[in-house]
Motif scaffolding. Structure first.
Motif, PDB file in Angstrom:
ATOM      1  N   GLY A  48     -48.385 -47.719  -8.596  1.00  0.00           N
ATOM      2  CA  GLY A  48     -48.052 -46.401  -7.763  1.00  0.00           C
ATOM      3  C   GLY A  48     -47.620 -47.034  -6.386  1.00  0.00           C
ATOM      4  O   GLY A  48     -47.884 -46.672  -5.377  1.00  0.00           O
ATOM      5  N   VAL A  49     -46.860 -47.957  -6.421  1.00  0.00           N
ATOM      6  CA  VAL A  49     -46.143 -48.641  -5.360  1.00  0.00           C
ATOM      7  C   VAL A  49     -44.699 -48.633  -5.340  1.00  0.00           C
ATOM      8  O   VAL A  49     -44.063 -48.614  -6.441  1.00  0.00           O
ATOM      9  N   SER A  50     -43.949 -49.207  -4.246  1.00  0.00           N
ATOM     10  CA  SER A  50     -42.534 -49.176  -4.188  1.00  0.00           C
ATOM     11  C   SER A  50     -42.335 -50.688  -5.036  1.00  0.00           C
ATOM     12  O   SER A  50     -42.814 -51.443  -5.431  1.00  0.00           O
ATOM     13  N   ALA A  51     -40.778 -50.797  -5.664  1.00  0.00           N
ATOM     14  CA  ALA A  51     -40.325 -51.818  -6.295  1.00  0.00           C
ATOM     15  C   ALA A  51     -40.508 -53.220  -5.390  1.00  0.00           C
ATOM     16  O   ALA A  51     -40.613 -54.131  -6.188  1.00  0.00           O
ATOM     17  N   THR A  52     -40.269 -52.985  -4.150  1.00  0.00           N
ATOM     18  CA  THR A  52     -40.022 -54.382  -3.492  1.00  0.00           C
ATOM     19  C   THR A  52     -41.232 -55.245  -3.281  1.00  0.00           C
ATOM     20  O   THR A  52     -41.005 -56.429  -3.822  1.00  0.00           O
ATOM     21  N   PRO A  53     -42.462 -54.994  -3.245  1.00  0.00           N
ATOM     22  CA  PRO A  53     -43.434 -55.840  -3.094  1.00  0.00           C
ATOM     23  C   PRO A  53     -43.731 -56.262  -4.820  1.00  0.00           C
ATOM     24  O   PRO A  53     -44.362 -57.454  -4.901  1.00  0.00           O
ATOM     25  N   VAL A  54     -43.636 -55.392  -5.669  1.00  0.00           N
ATOM     26  CA  VAL A  54     -43.621 -55.782  -6.907  1.00  0.00           C
ATOM     27  C   VAL A  54     -42.681 -57.024  -7.375  1.00  0.00           C
ATOM     28  O   VAL A  54     -43.278 -57.929  -7.890  1.00  0.00           O
ATOM     29  N   ARG A  55     -41.426 -56.937  -7.084  1.00  0.00           N
ATOM     30  CA  ARG A  55     -40.519 -57.789  -7.279  1.00  0.00           C
ATOM     31  C   ARG A  55     -40.819 -58.977  -6.647  1.00  0.00           C
ATOM     32  O   ARG A  55     -40.800 -60.183  -7.273  1.00  0.00           O
ATOM     33  N   GLU A  56     -41.409 -58.968  -5.495  1.00  0.00           N
ATOM     34  CA  GLU A  56     -41.729 -60.259  -4.739  1.00  0.00           C
ATOM     35  C   GLU A  56     -42.964 -60.940  -5.198  1.00  0.00           C
ATOM     36  O   GLU A  56     -42.846 -62.060  -5.521  1.00  0.00           O
ATOM     37  N   ALA A  57     -43.842 -60.105  -5.764  1.00  0.00           N
ATOM     38  CA  ALA A  57     -45.036 -60.553  -6.351  1.00  0.00           C
ATOM     39  C   ALA A  57     -44.737 -61.523  -7.813  1.00  0.00           C
ATOM     40  O   ALA A  57     -44.923 -62.288  -7.939  1.00  0.00           O
ATOM     41  N   LEU A  58     -43.695 -60.604  -8.494  1.00  0.00           N
ATOM     42  CA  LEU A  58     -43.434 -61.247  -9.628  1.00  0.00           C
ATOM     43  C   LEU A  58     -42.552 -62.450  -9.438  1.00  0.00           C
ATOM     44  O   LEU A  58     -42.751 -63.478 -10.445  1.00  0.00           O
ATOM     45  N   VAL A  59     -41.823 -62.499  -8.288  1.00  0.00           N
ATOM     46  CA  VAL A  59     -41.187 -63.871  -8.026  1.00  0.00           C
ATOM     47  C   VAL A  59     -42.153 -64.887  -7.792  1.00  0.00           C
ATOM     48  O   VAL A  59     -41.837 -66.136  -8.361  1.00  0.00           O
TER      49      VAL A  59
END
Length: 229
Positions: A48-59
């Protein structure tokens, strides 16, 4: 995929680390299994969050060797082979040996009492979990134990590198351990003895206990994995 159930109750400034920690735990415990494919959108919707912190976490997790980037497809949980495992353990032995050799040459110095007390608590918790065969608890306690123990040496780069190697070792071994009906007494439980050696400034004993740990890990995997060379 992690269980759904609403957004993460975290501050926006910490979302990147919170998501990375949550996914790291999912991979470590085997709930997010090796080879699993997923996209940034899937993870963002799950938490339930935006894509930006998810993408950063996955990187971040990719840089730590837990995930792999799939061109135009998203991410995949890294699939470690038996050869990968052997190489990781060899690297771990090499770095720990070098760290204790440096301690031998430079002296252990004065280890703060509060730091030793904290490491001892971690050691006791890890040993209890190993004796009882509580795998999820053991993983967390073991990783925290080694992070705090290596931090005593004062080199954050060594501490960070060894933590990544230990995480990858657990990722490979967890699926095999899950297949064991009773894990009581199966995993290494020499954490307290190692703290005692460090507290006594006995680097020789500390090095030997660490080598015993690596040998135990190798032998255990060879026993549990028929395909292991």
């Amino acid at each position: 995929m992690p269980d759904g159930g609403g957004s993460l109750p975290v501050r926006r400034s910490s979302l990147r680390q919170q998501i990375a920690d949550a996914l790291r735990d999912e991979v470590l415990t085997g709930r997010l299994e090796a080879g699993r494919h997923f996209t940034v959108k899937e993870i963002a919707e799950t938490y339930g969050v935006s894509a930006t912190p998810v993408r950063e976490a996955l990187v971040d997790l990719t840089a730590q060797g837990l995930l792999e980037v799939e061109q135009h497809r998203g991410f995949q949980v890294r699939q470690l082979t038996a050869d990968d495992f052997q190489s990781i353990v060899e690297a771990r032995v090499f770095v720990v040996e070098a760290a204790f050799r440096m301690m031998d040459e430079q002296g252990m110095g004065d280890v703060p009492a509060d730091a030793l007390a904290s490491v001892r608590r971690r050691a006791e918790a890890a040993a209890r979990a190993a004796h009882a065969g509580v795998l999820d608890v053991l993983i967390g306690c073991d990783l925290r134990f080694w992070r705090e123990l290596t931090a005593i040496g004062g080199n954050p780069h060594i501490c960070e590198f060894l933590d990544r190697l230990r995480v990858q070792t657990w990722i490979y071994t967890v699926p095999h351990l899950r297949a064991v009906p009773d894990l009581a007494g199966v995993c290494w439980a020499g954490h307290v003895d190692l703290v005692d050696a460090v507290a006594a400034r006995d680097t020789g004993a500390a090095r030997q206990l660490t080598l015993d740990y690596h040998a135990h890990t190798r032998a255990l995997v060879e026993k549990l994995d028929p395909a292991h060379p």
